[in-house]
Design a protein around this motif. Structure first.
Motif, PDB file in Angstrom:
ATOM      1  N   UNK A   3      37.373  40.308  30.888  1.00 39.31           N
ATOM      2  CA  UNK A   3      37.525  41.764  30.929  1.00 39.31           C
ATOM      3  C   UNK A   3      36.591  42.281  32.006  1.00 39.31           C
ATOM      4  N   UNK A   4      37.129  42.990  32.986  1.00 37.69           N
ATOM      5  CA  UNK A   4      36.328  43.437  34.113  1.00 37.69           C
ATOM      6  C   UNK A   4      36.521  44.920  34.347  1.00 37.69           C
ATOM      7  N   UNK A   5      35.545  45.513  35.014  1.00 32.99           N
ATOM      8  CA  UNK A   5      35.758  46.839  35.572  1.00 32.99           C
ATOM      9  C   UNK A   5      36.287  46.642  36.977  1.00 32.99           C
ATOM     10  N   UNK A   6      36.956  47.642  37.510  1.00 26.97           N
ATOM     11  CA  UNK A   6      37.579  47.519  38.813  1.00 26.97           C
ATOM     12  C   UNK A   6      36.533  47.602  39.909  1.00 26.97           C
ATOM     13  N   UNK A  76      31.690  35.609  38.040  1.00 27.45           N
ATOM     14  CA  UNK A  76      33.097  35.479  37.637  1.00 27.45           C
ATOM     15  C   UNK A  76      33.838  36.804  37.493  1.00 27.45           C
ATOM     16  N   UNK A  77      33.217  37.817  36.880  1.00 32.76           N
ATOM     17  CA  UNK A  77      33.916  39.088  36.694  1.00 32.76           C
ATOM     18  C   UNK A  77      34.130  39.792  38.029  1.00 32.76           C
ATOM     19  N   UNK A  78      33.123  39.752  38.906  1.00 37.23           N
ATOM     20  CA  UNK A  78      33.279  40.366  40.221  1.00 37.23           C
ATOM     21  C   UNK A  78      34.347  39.636  41.024  1.00 37.23           C
ATOM     22  N   UNK A  79      34.355  38.314  40.981  1.00 40.31           N
ATOM     23  CA  UNK A  79      35.375  37.548  41.689  1.00 40.31           C
ATOM     24  C   UNK A  79      36.765  37.952  41.235  1.00 40.31           C
ATOM     25  N   UNK A  80      36.943  38.097  39.924  1.00 43.36           N
ATOM     26  CA  UNK A  80      38.254  38.479  39.415  1.00 43.36           C
ATOM     27  C   UNK A  80      38.657  39.859  39.921  1.00 43.36           C
ATOM     28  N   UNK A  81      37.703  40.800  39.920  1.00 36.96           N
ATOM     29  CA  UNK A  81      38.007  42.149  40.402  1.00 36.96           C
ATOM     30  C   UNK A  81      38.329  42.142  41.894  1.00 36.96           C
ATOM     31  N   UNK A  82      37.564  41.379  42.682  1.00 36.48           N
ATOM     32  CA  UNK A  82      37.810  41.322  44.123  1.00 36.48           C
ATOM     33  C   UNK A  82      39.135  40.619  44.424  1.00 36.48           C
ATOM     34  N   UNK A  83      39.434  39.568  43.672  1.00 34.34           N
ATOM     35  CA  UNK A  83      40.692  38.856  43.890  1.00 34.34           C
ATOM     36  C   UNK A  83      41.884  39.758  43.582  1.00 34.34           C
ATOM     37  N   UNK A  84      41.774  40.567  42.542  1.00 31.64           N
ATOM     38  CA  UNK A  84      42.868  41.471  42.195  1.00 31.64           C
ATOM     39  C   UNK A  84      43.082  42.510  43.295  1.00 31.64           C
ATOM     40  N   UNK A  85      42.002  43.071  43.827  1.00 34.68           N
ATOM     41  CA  UNK A  85      42.138  44.047  44.910  1.00 34.68           C
ATOM     42  C   UNK A  85      42.724  43.377  46.157  1.00 34.68           C
ATOM     43  N   UNK A  86      42.242  42.181  46.473  1.00 37.46           N
ATOM     44  CA  UNK A  86      42.745  41.472  47.644  1.00 37.46           C
ATOM     45  C   UNK A  86      44.223  41.129  47.487  1.00 37.46           C
ATOM     46  N   UNK A  87      44.607  40.725  46.295  1.00 33.86           N
ATOM     47  CA  UNK A  87      46.017  40.397  46.057  1.00 33.86           C
ATOM     48  C   UNK A  87      46.900  41.622  46.235  1.00 33.86           C
ATOM     49  N   UNK A  88      46.475  42.759  45.696  1.00 34.66           N
ATOM     50  CA  UNK A  88      47.267  43.990  45.825  1.00 34.66           C
ATOM     51  C   UNK A  88      47.359  44.438  47.284  1.00 34.66           C
ATOM     52  N   UNK A  89      46.271  44.284  48.007  1.00 35.29           N
ATOM     53  CA  UNK A  89      46.233  44.757  49.392  1.00 35.29           C
ATOM     54  C   UNK A  89      47.038  43.853  50.316  1.00 35.29           C
ATOM     55  N   UNK A  90      47.105  42.564  49.982  1.00 33.54           N
ATOM     56  CA  UNK A  90      47.757  41.602  50.862  1.00 33.54           C
ATOM     57  C   UNK A  90      46.754  41.024  51.848  1.00 33.54           C
ATOM     58  N   UNK A  91      47.039  39.826  52.325  1.00 38.01           N
ATOM     59  CA  UNK A  91      46.078  39.159  53.203  1.00 38.01           C
ATOM     60  C   UNK A  91      46.019  39.827  54.569  1.00 38.01           C
ATOM     61  N   UNK A  92      44.812  40.260  54.941  1.00 35.91           N
ATOM     62  CA  UNK A  92      44.561  40.837  56.254  1.00 35.91           C
ATOM     63  C   UNK A  92      43.502  40.051  57.021  1.00 35.91           C
ATOM     64  N   UNK A  93      42.924  39.051  56.382  1.00 38.02           N
ATOM     65  CA  UNK A  93      41.810  38.302  56.977  1.00 38.02           C
ATOM     66  C   UNK A  93      42.299  36.969  57.538  1.00 38.02           C
ATOM     67  N   UNK A  94      41.477  36.402  58.415  1.00 36.95           N
ATOM     68  CA  UNK A  94      41.777  35.076  58.966  1.00 36.95           C
ATOM     69  C   UNK A  94      41.046  33.973  58.203  1.00 36.95           C
ATOM     70  N   UNK A  95      40.122  34.364  57.323  1.00 31.32           N
ATOM     71  CA  UNK A  95      39.407  33.357  56.535  1.00 31.32           C
ATOM     72  C   UNK A  95      38.752  34.007  55.331  1.00 31.32           C
TER      73      UNK A  95
END
Length: 280
Positions: A3-6, A76-95
């Motif tokens: 369970x994470x905050x955004x 772990x909770x921050x990683x999950x929140x960041x991964x969710x934002x990154x997934x929604x945004x779509x890949x814009x990075x090269x690494x």
């Protein structure tokens, strides 16, 4: 499921709190800290967004989302929140690059959406030193002059291609890469030994904070390898950067690059952390 905050997108109001998190581990965070110190947190100037995890005044973790995706102090909770934002945004990075635990967990969550990766560097030792080199420095290593751009650029392209596995000329024809090389020369952060119009050894100071500078782009001409240029050249880089940029010098290197790791150890670097990179 955790369970994470955004996460949220930060701005210049968050600058001091962000710097407090970054400065808690100045070696690991030198790249992100140098960006924030030089341009702030406005996305237009930063070249991407800075995401924060935790409420204002009590943030625990960050993630720089620009040309690279870089987690900072991300549990772990921050990683999950960041991964969710990154997934929604779509890949814009090269690494994706940063401390191995956070990057590995980020990639576990993003691989189903962003994969496959072009290459994964599972272990990249982070090395640092705060002492002058114990071995003699090459006296011919010096700052590159602006008029030497055309001499140094081919060496930079060769280094990038050898290290990353693709040419920096792909995509935009190399315009952005050339601009970065020229900028580092202009601000006095490109160093080389040049003989008869040919680069023998080169390296750049890619990031600088008051605490740490990070070396990148270390390269020796293939015909001159095995002659001691890496050790003597890096000894010069260490001495010059300690004198002019910051009290600690850092870099990170692929674990399979045994010659480079041995050269850095001879110059006085010690392993202090481990990064991981996912390359697209």
């Amino acid at each position: 499921m955790l369970r994470t905050s955004a996460s949220r997108v930060l701005d210049d109001q968050d600058r001091e709190e962000v710097l407090g998190i970054l400065d808690a581990d100045p070696v690991a965070n030198v790249f992100v800290a140098s960006r924030v110190r030089s341009v702030g947190l406005n996305p237009a100037r930063l070249g991407g967004q800075m995401w924060g995890f935790g409420p204002r005044g009590a943030m625990t973790s960050l993630c720089y989302a620009g040309a690279n995706l870089v987690p900072v102090n991300a549990g772990p909770e921050a990683v999950q929140a960041f991964a969710e934002r990154a997934r929604r945004q779509g890949r814009r990075c090269s690494s994706i690059v940063g401390p191995v635990d956070a990057v590995e967990k980020l990639w576990e969550r993003l691989e189903p959406h962003w994969g496959p990766a072009r290459a994964i560097r599972w272990a990249q030792p982070v090395m640092a030193t705060s002492s002058p080199s114990p071995v003699p420095a090459d006296p011919l290593v010096r700052q590159v002059r602006p008029e030497e751009f055309a001499t140094v650029l081919p060496a930079c392209v060769a280094m990038f291609t050898e290290e990353v596995g693709i040419s920096p000329d792909l995509g935009d024809g190399g315009a952005l890469y050339r601009s970065r090389v020229a900028e580092l020369i202009r601000i006095g952060r490109s160093f080389a030994r040049i003989e008869d119009g040919q680069v023998v050894f080169k390296a750049e100071v890619g990031a600088v904070t008051p605490q740490v500078c990070q070396i990148q782009g270390v390269w020796v001409h293939p015909e001159r390898r095995g002659q001691g240029h890496a050790v003597a050249g890096m000894a010069a880089i260490v001495d010059l950067t300690l004198r002019h940029f910051a009290p600690t010098v850092s870099l990170y290197v692929n674990d399979f690059n045994a010659p480079a790791r041995a050269a850095y150890r001879r110059v006085g670097f010690k392993e202090v952390d481990t990064f991981m990179s996912v390359l697209f």
